[in-house]
Scaffold this motif. Structure first.
Motif, PDB file in Angstrom:
ATOM      1  N   MET A  38       4.045   5.345 -10.156  1.00  0.00           N
ATOM      2  CA  MET A  38       3.340   6.404  -9.043  1.00  0.00           C
ATOM      3  C   MET A  38       3.083   7.731 -10.054  1.00  0.00           C
ATOM      4  O   MET A  38       1.954   8.327  -9.953  1.00  0.00           O
ATOM      5  N   ILE A  60      -3.918   6.029  -5.248  1.00  0.00           N
ATOM      6  CA  ILE A  60      -2.806   5.599  -5.814  1.00  0.00           C
ATOM      7  C   ILE A  60      -2.172   4.560  -4.585  1.00  0.00           C
ATOM      8  O   ILE A  60      -1.655   3.511  -4.865  1.00  0.00           O
ATOM      9  N   ALA A  61      -2.477   5.323  -3.607  1.00  0.00           N
ATOM     10  CA  ALA A  61      -1.920   4.255  -2.067  1.00  0.00           C
ATOM     11  C   ALA A  61      -2.656   2.843  -1.995  1.00  0.00           C
ATOM     12  O   ALA A  61      -2.253   2.155  -1.402  1.00  0.00           O
ATOM     13  N   ALA A  62      -3.771   2.978  -2.543  1.00  0.00           N
ATOM     14  CA  ALA A  62      -4.623   1.459  -2.375  1.00  0.00           C
ATOM     15  C   ALA A  62      -4.047   0.242  -3.386  1.00  0.00           C
ATOM     16  O   ALA A  62      -4.428  -0.999  -3.092  1.00  0.00           O
ATOM     17  N   GLN A  63      -3.149   0.720  -3.972  1.00  0.00           N
ATOM     18  CA  GLN A  63      -2.577  -0.139  -4.846  1.00  0.00           C
ATOM     19  C   GLN A  63      -1.546  -1.052  -4.142  1.00  0.00           C
ATOM     20  O   GLN A  63      -1.230  -2.228  -4.498  1.00  0.00           O
ATOM     21  N   ASP A  64      -1.098  -0.598  -2.821  1.00  0.00           N
ATOM     22  CA  ASP A  64      -0.429  -1.339  -1.915  1.00  0.00           C
ATOM     23  C   ASP A  64       1.056  -1.507  -2.598  1.00  0.00           C
ATOM     24  O   ASP A  64       1.405  -2.778  -2.397  1.00  0.00           O
ATOM     25  N   LYS A  65       1.531  -0.639  -3.083  1.00  0.00           N
ATOM     26  CA  LYS A  65       3.071  -0.860  -3.675  1.00  0.00           C
ATOM     27  C   LYS A  65       3.880   0.068  -2.840  1.00  0.00           C
ATOM     28  O   LYS A  65       3.875   1.175  -2.929  1.00  0.00           O
ATOM     29  N   GLU A  66       4.473  -0.741  -1.681  1.00  0.00           N
ATOM     30  CA  GLU A  66       5.425  -0.313  -0.846  1.00  0.00           C
ATOM     31  C   GLU A  66       6.702   0.311  -1.421  1.00  0.00           C
ATOM     32  O   GLU A  66       7.061  -0.479  -2.528  1.00  0.00           O
ATOM     33  N   SER A  69       3.016   3.257  -1.025  1.00  0.00           N
ATOM     34  CA  SER A  69       1.476   3.467  -0.521  1.00  0.00           C
ATOM     35  C   SER A  69       1.587   4.061   0.666  1.00  0.00           C
ATOM     36  O   SER A  69       0.694   4.952   1.104  1.00  0.00           O
ATOM     37  N   SER A  70       2.289   3.715   1.761  1.00  0.00           N
ATOM     38  CA  SER A  70       2.337   4.503   2.999  1.00  0.00           C
ATOM     39  C   SER A  70       2.673   6.116   2.930  1.00  0.00           C
ATOM     40  O   SER A  70       2.194   6.622   3.812  1.00  0.00           O
ATOM     41  N   LYS A  73      -0.168   7.674   1.645  1.00  0.00           N
ATOM     42  CA  LYS A  73      -1.257   7.837   2.705  1.00  0.00           C
ATOM     43  C   LYS A  73      -0.993   8.736   3.736  1.00  0.00           C
ATOM     44  O   LYS A  73      -2.055   9.699   3.792  1.00  0.00           O
TER      45      LYS A  73
END
Length: 171
Positions: A38, A60-66, A69-70, A73
């Motif tokens: 990140m 960066i949130a669109a990469q969906d790495k929890e 990501s949330s 957002k």
């Protein structure tokens, strides 16, 4: 026969608990790597594309790495809705989302300090700070990886030994 079945259930439960702890330790290291990624992506967005902070968070949130990501957002939404300094709502978000992070206090403090410097430093200072946080995260990753195997073995052995001790006590 009933004692044997109960003993088997206890051994299986203790082994599964040890496995759960091992997975959490592995996930901790993965989250540290995710935090470093990140920071690297933020550094790239700021230095190369000069993307505004809100858009950088969303990209960066669109990469969906929890769990990042949330988290990012929500940070982008807060940045749009609030007039507060980024550091104020960043700290609040970390406190709200702390149950999603498997960080110790040192790692959580690093994430908080990183957010406090967004928004009011010039681009070069933000890049220097991100560079510092990337290096600090790398040190934390190496430390966690060095401890990982030892802690995983220990947790597996301890959980199984506790299960066996419980069986001895019950029989």
């Amino acid at each position: 026969m009933l004692k044997l079945a109960g003993s088997l259930i206890i051994v299986i439960a203790s082994a599964l608990y040890g496995w759960k702890i091992r997975k959490e330790l592995q996930e901790h290291v993965e989250q540290l790597v995710g935090m470093k990624e990140m920071f690297l992506m933020l550094q790239g967005e700021i230095s190369y594309t000069r993307t505004p902070l809100k858009e950088a968070f969303l990209q960066i949130a669109a990469q969906d790495k929890e769990p990042f990501s949330s988290f990012l957002k929500k940070a982008a939404q807060e940045l749009e809705q609030n007039e507060d300094a980024v550091g104020i709502f960043w700290r609040r978000l970390i406190e709200q989302e702390s149950d999603k992070f498997l960080f110790n206090s040192e790692e959580q403090s690093l994430l908080q300090r990183a957010g406090e410097n967004f928004g009011y430093l010039d681009g070069q200072m933000q890049l220097k700070n991100l560079e510092l946080y990337i290096e600090q995260t790398e040190v934390l990753i190496k430390k966690a990886q060095a401890e990982l195997k030892q802690k995983q073995k220990l947790s597996g052995a301890l959980s199984l030994m506790c299960g066996l001790f419980l069986i001895i006590l019950l029989i």
